[in-house]
Write a protein that holds these residues in place. Structure first.
Motif, PDB file in Angstrom:
ATOM      1  N   SER A  50      46.137  88.489  45.766  1.00  0.00           N
ATOM      2  CA  SER A  50      47.362  88.087  46.534  1.00  0.00           C
ATOM      3  C   SER A  50      46.557  87.694  47.952  1.00  0.00           C
ATOM      4  N   PHE A  51      45.520  88.089  48.265  1.00  0.00           N
ATOM      5  CA  PHE A  51      45.288  87.802  49.759  1.00  0.00           C
ATOM      6  C   PHE A  51      44.015  87.229  50.079  1.00  0.00           C
ATOM      7  N   GLU A  52      43.941  86.423  50.982  1.00  0.00           N
ATOM      8  CA  GLU A  52      42.379  85.788  51.501  1.00  0.00           C
ATOM      9  C   GLU A  52      42.533  86.064  52.936  1.00  0.00           C
ATOM     10  N   ARG A  53      41.205  86.575  53.346  1.00  0.00           N
ATOM     11  CA  ARG A  53      40.987  86.670  54.921  1.00  0.00           C
ATOM     12  C   ARG A  53      41.194  85.170  55.619  1.00  0.00           C
ATOM     13  N   VAL A  54      41.672  85.250  56.981  1.00  0.00           N
ATOM     14  CA  VAL A  54      42.027  84.295  57.677  1.00  0.00           C
ATOM     15  C   VAL A  54      40.615  83.958  58.333  1.00  0.00           C
ATOM     16  N   GLY A  55      40.187  82.725  58.639  1.00  0.00           N
ATOM     17  CA  GLY A  55      39.121  82.357  59.256  1.00  0.00           C
ATOM     18  C   GLY A  55      38.895  82.658  60.870  1.00  0.00           C
ATOM     19  N   GLU A  56      37.692  83.237  61.558  1.00  0.00           N
ATOM     20  CA  GLU A  56      37.843  83.568  62.661  1.00  0.00           C
ATOM     21  C   GLU A  56      38.536  82.309  63.715  1.00  0.00           C
ATOM     22  N   GLU A  57      38.227  81.079  63.552  1.00  0.00           N
ATOM     23  CA  GLU A  57      38.703  80.133  64.316  1.00  0.00           C
ATOM     24  C   GLU A  57      40.445  79.898  64.309  1.00  0.00           C
ATOM     25  N   GLU A  58      40.925  79.942  63.104  1.00  0.00           N
ATOM     26  CA  GLU A  58      42.286  80.075  62.928  1.00  0.00           C
ATOM     27  C   GLU A  58      43.068  81.491  63.328  1.00  0.00           C
ATOM     28  N   GLN A  59      42.312  82.284  63.494  1.00  0.00           N
ATOM     29  CA  GLN A  59      42.568  83.716  63.813  1.00  0.00           C
ATOM     30  C   GLN A  59      42.798  83.640  65.443  1.00  0.00           C
ATOM     31  N   GLU A  60      41.723  83.356  65.953  1.00  0.00           N
ATOM     32  CA  GLU A  60      41.683  83.343  67.659  1.00  0.00           C
ATOM     33  C   GLU A  60      42.711  82.233  68.037  1.00  0.00           C
ATOM     34  N   ALA A  61      43.168  81.218  67.211  1.00  0.00           N
ATOM     35  CA  ALA A  61      44.060  80.235  67.874  1.00  0.00           C
ATOM     36  C   ALA A  61      45.601  80.838  67.663  1.00  0.00           C
ATOM     37  N   ASP A  62      45.966  81.906  66.876  1.00  0.00           N
ATOM     38  CA  ASP A  62      47.209  82.335  66.756  1.00  0.00           C
ATOM     39  C   ASP A  62      47.705  82.978  68.087  1.00  0.00           C
ATOM     40  N   GLU A  63      48.667  82.560  68.661  1.00  0.00           N
ATOM     41  CA  GLU A  63      49.406  83.146  69.610  1.00  0.00           C
ATOM     42  C   GLU A  63      49.835  84.659  69.217  1.00  0.00           C
ATOM     43  N   CYS A  64      50.196  84.956  68.094  1.00  0.00           N
ATOM     44  CA  CYS A  64      50.403  86.118  67.956  1.00  0.00           C
ATOM     45  C   CYS A  64      49.127  87.236  67.983  1.00  0.00           C
ATOM     46  N   VAL A  65      48.083  86.668  67.417  1.00  0.00           N
ATOM     47  CA  VAL A  65      46.938  87.532  67.868  1.00  0.00           C
ATOM     48  C   VAL A  65      46.813  88.076  69.178  1.00  0.00           C
ATOM     49  N   LYS A  66      46.818  87.015  70.054  1.00  0.00           N
ATOM     50  CA  LYS A  66      46.768  87.292  71.511  1.00  0.00           C
ATOM     51  C   LYS A  66      47.695  88.307  72.044  1.00  0.00           C
ATOM     52  N   THR A  67      48.925  88.108  71.444  1.00  0.00           N
ATOM     53  CA  THR A  67      50.002  89.020  71.907  1.00  0.00           C
ATOM     54  C   THR A  67      49.578  90.364  71.490  1.00  0.00           C
ATOM     55  N   MET A  68      49.184  90.460  70.247  1.00  0.00           N
ATOM     56  CA  MET A  68      48.946  91.664  69.556  1.00  0.00           C
ATOM     57  C   MET A  68      47.714  92.764  70.166  1.00  0.00           C
ATOM     58  N   ARG A  69      46.842  91.738  70.922  1.00  0.00           N
ATOM     59  CA  ARG A  69      45.688  92.476  71.514  1.00  0.00           C
ATOM     60  C   ARG A  69      46.006  93.360  72.844  1.00  0.00           C
ATOM     61  N   VAL A  70      47.027  92.549  73.258  1.00  0.00           N
ATOM     62  CA  VAL A  70      47.245  93.080  74.959  1.00  0.00           C
ATOM     63  C   VAL A  70      48.696  94.017  74.805  1.00  0.00           C
ATOM     64  N   GLU A  71      49.539  93.924  73.882  1.00  0.00           N
ATOM     65  CA  GLU A  71      50.801  94.342  74.123  1.00  0.00           C
ATOM     66  C   GLU A  71      51.134  95.744  73.653  1.00  0.00           C
ATOM     67  N   THR A  72      50.666  96.145  72.678  1.00  0.00           N
ATOM     68  CA  THR A  72      50.622  97.535  72.003  1.00  0.00           C
ATOM     69  C   THR A  72      50.208  98.671  72.971  1.00  0.00           C
ATOM     70  N   GLU A  73      51.020  99.860  72.775  1.00  0.00           N
ATOM     71  CA  GLU A  73      50.481 100.910  73.654  1.00  0.00           C
ATOM     72  C   GLU A  73      49.067 101.403  73.490  1.00  0.00           C
ATOM     73  N   GLU A  74      48.827 101.388  72.190  1.00  0.00           N
ATOM     74  CA  GLU A  74      47.462 101.687  71.788  1.00  0.00           C
ATOM     75  C   GLU A  74      46.215 100.707  72.331  1.00  0.00           C
ATOM     76  N   GLY A  75      46.703  99.478  72.138  1.00  0.00           N
ATOM     77  CA  GLY A  75      46.012  98.399  72.795  1.00  0.00           C
ATOM     78  C   GLY A  75      45.610  98.434  74.038  1.00  0.00           C
ATOM     79  N   PHE A  85      38.859  95.682  66.781  1.00  0.00           N
ATOM     80  CA  PHE A  85      38.854  94.982  65.497  1.00  0.00           C
ATOM     81  C   PHE A  85      39.860  94.232  64.892  1.00  0.00           C
ATOM     82  N   VAL A  86      39.987  93.165  64.793  1.00  0.00           N
ATOM     83  CA  VAL A  86      41.137  92.340  64.130  1.00  0.00           C
ATOM     84  C   VAL A  86      40.781  91.836  62.923  1.00  0.00           C
ATOM     85  N   ALA A  87      41.565  91.596  62.149  1.00  0.00           N
ATOM     86  CA  ALA A  87      41.464  90.668  60.884  1.00  0.00           C
ATOM     87  C   ALA A  87      43.170  90.163  60.364  1.00  0.00           C
ATOM     88  N   LEU A  88      42.944  89.016  59.686  1.00  0.00           N
ATOM     89  CA  LEU A  88      44.271  88.605  59.341  1.00  0.00           C
ATOM     90  C   LEU A  88      43.983  88.208  57.891  1.00  0.00           C
TER      91      LEU A  88
END
Length: 281
Positions: A232-257, A268-271
């Motif tokens: 049911s799942f397919e990995r999202v390509g890196e170009e689409e991944q890096e263009a996602d605003e949620c990825v940018k937020t996820m990288r910097v806003e979590t306490e662990e991050g 390490f990020v994967a969508l």
């Protein structure tokens, strides 16, 4: 001789004194700290709905409660709770789940990014859940009209995810810095597995995305392996991944991050995109 107050006493004193403080004051994290890990297989005395139709979200998203005085509601569309009262309906469904939201950094950061989408943080630890709930209340008081779309509840998603969300309800699921469970005998407790991925496939709509991030390469490889193996799942390509605003937020806003950033560690990020269901013959 009376010794110094322990952590629980200090926490109770702090919470008792909160009534005298303005509603806009953010909670202090040091009074809500709890062990980093919780056994997902233990009985945590959780409450959960019998089905998504029985879940009353009105206290979590009061600004989104449907005004039944002006809307014609079909009786069979109102779920019934055990007390016999009707569950209050929302204008829209929760669409984004931040599983294992911790102290809520990502949950509250996503709220202004997606102001018209209901975002839910799910956390198994009692004190941490309470902190996020207090944090959201304070942010709503500080910024009237904002953060009404964010909420947090205590839940064990490994056991009860389908109790809260109906089929294809979610458009995004975030799995940020999950407990690595390094020992092989503990791998069954990882938040990504063959069985759990099928539950994610159930609650995430076709076209939806699962977001993962970790600072442990072995866990990253584990998640990639298991999602790639699921039909049911397919990995999202890196170009689409890096263009996602949620990825940018996820990288910097979590306490662990933020901790990883301070320690100059790797992230390490994967969508993974939810595919369309195959046609039944």
């Amino acid at each position: 001789m009376v010794g110094p107050a322990n952590k629980r006493q200090k926490r109770d004193e702090y919470k008792n004194a909160k009534g005298d403080k303005p509603a806009t004051e953010l909670p202090k994290k040091k009074f809500y700290r709890q062990r980093a890990h919780a056994n997902p297989f233990s009985d945590h005395q959780l409450t959960y709905p019998a089905s998504p139709a029985h879940m009353d979200w009105s206290s979590y998203y009061p600004a989104f409660v449907l005004d039944t005085s002006t809307e014609q509601i079909v009786p069979e569309n109102l779920a019934r709770v055990g007390t016999g009262g009707a569950v209050k309906k929302l204008k829209q469904d929760v669409e984004v789940a931040d599983i294992g939201c911790g102290f809520g950094g990502l949950t509250v950061a996503l709220a202004p990014l997606m102001p018209n989408t209901l975002i839910l943080g799910l956390e198994i630890r009692t004190q941490v859940t309470e902190y996020v709930q207090e944090r959201i209340r304070a942010l709503r008081a500080q910024h009237p009209g904002q953060y009404e779309n964010a909420a947090c509840l205590r839940a064990n998603t490994m056991k009860f995810l389908p109790n809260f969300f109906k089929k294809h309800q979610l458009s995004k699921v975030f799995l940020c810095f999950p407990d690595p469970h390094f020992k092989a005998r503990k791998h069954k407790a990882r938040i990504v597995s063959t069985t759990l991925n099928s539950e994610y496939a159930y609650v995430v709509r076709p076209g939806g995305i699962i977001y993962t991030i970790t600072d442990v390469e072995d866990v990253h490889n584990w998640m990639v392996q298991h999602f790639n193996a699921h039909p049911s799942f397919e990995r999202v390509g890196e170009e689409e991944q890096e263009a996602d605003e949620c990825v940018k937020t996820m990288r910097v806003e979590t306490e662990e991050g933020k901790k990883v950033e301070r320690n100059k560690g790797q992230k390490f990020v994967a969508l993974f995109g939810r595919l369309e269901d195959p046609a039944w013959e």
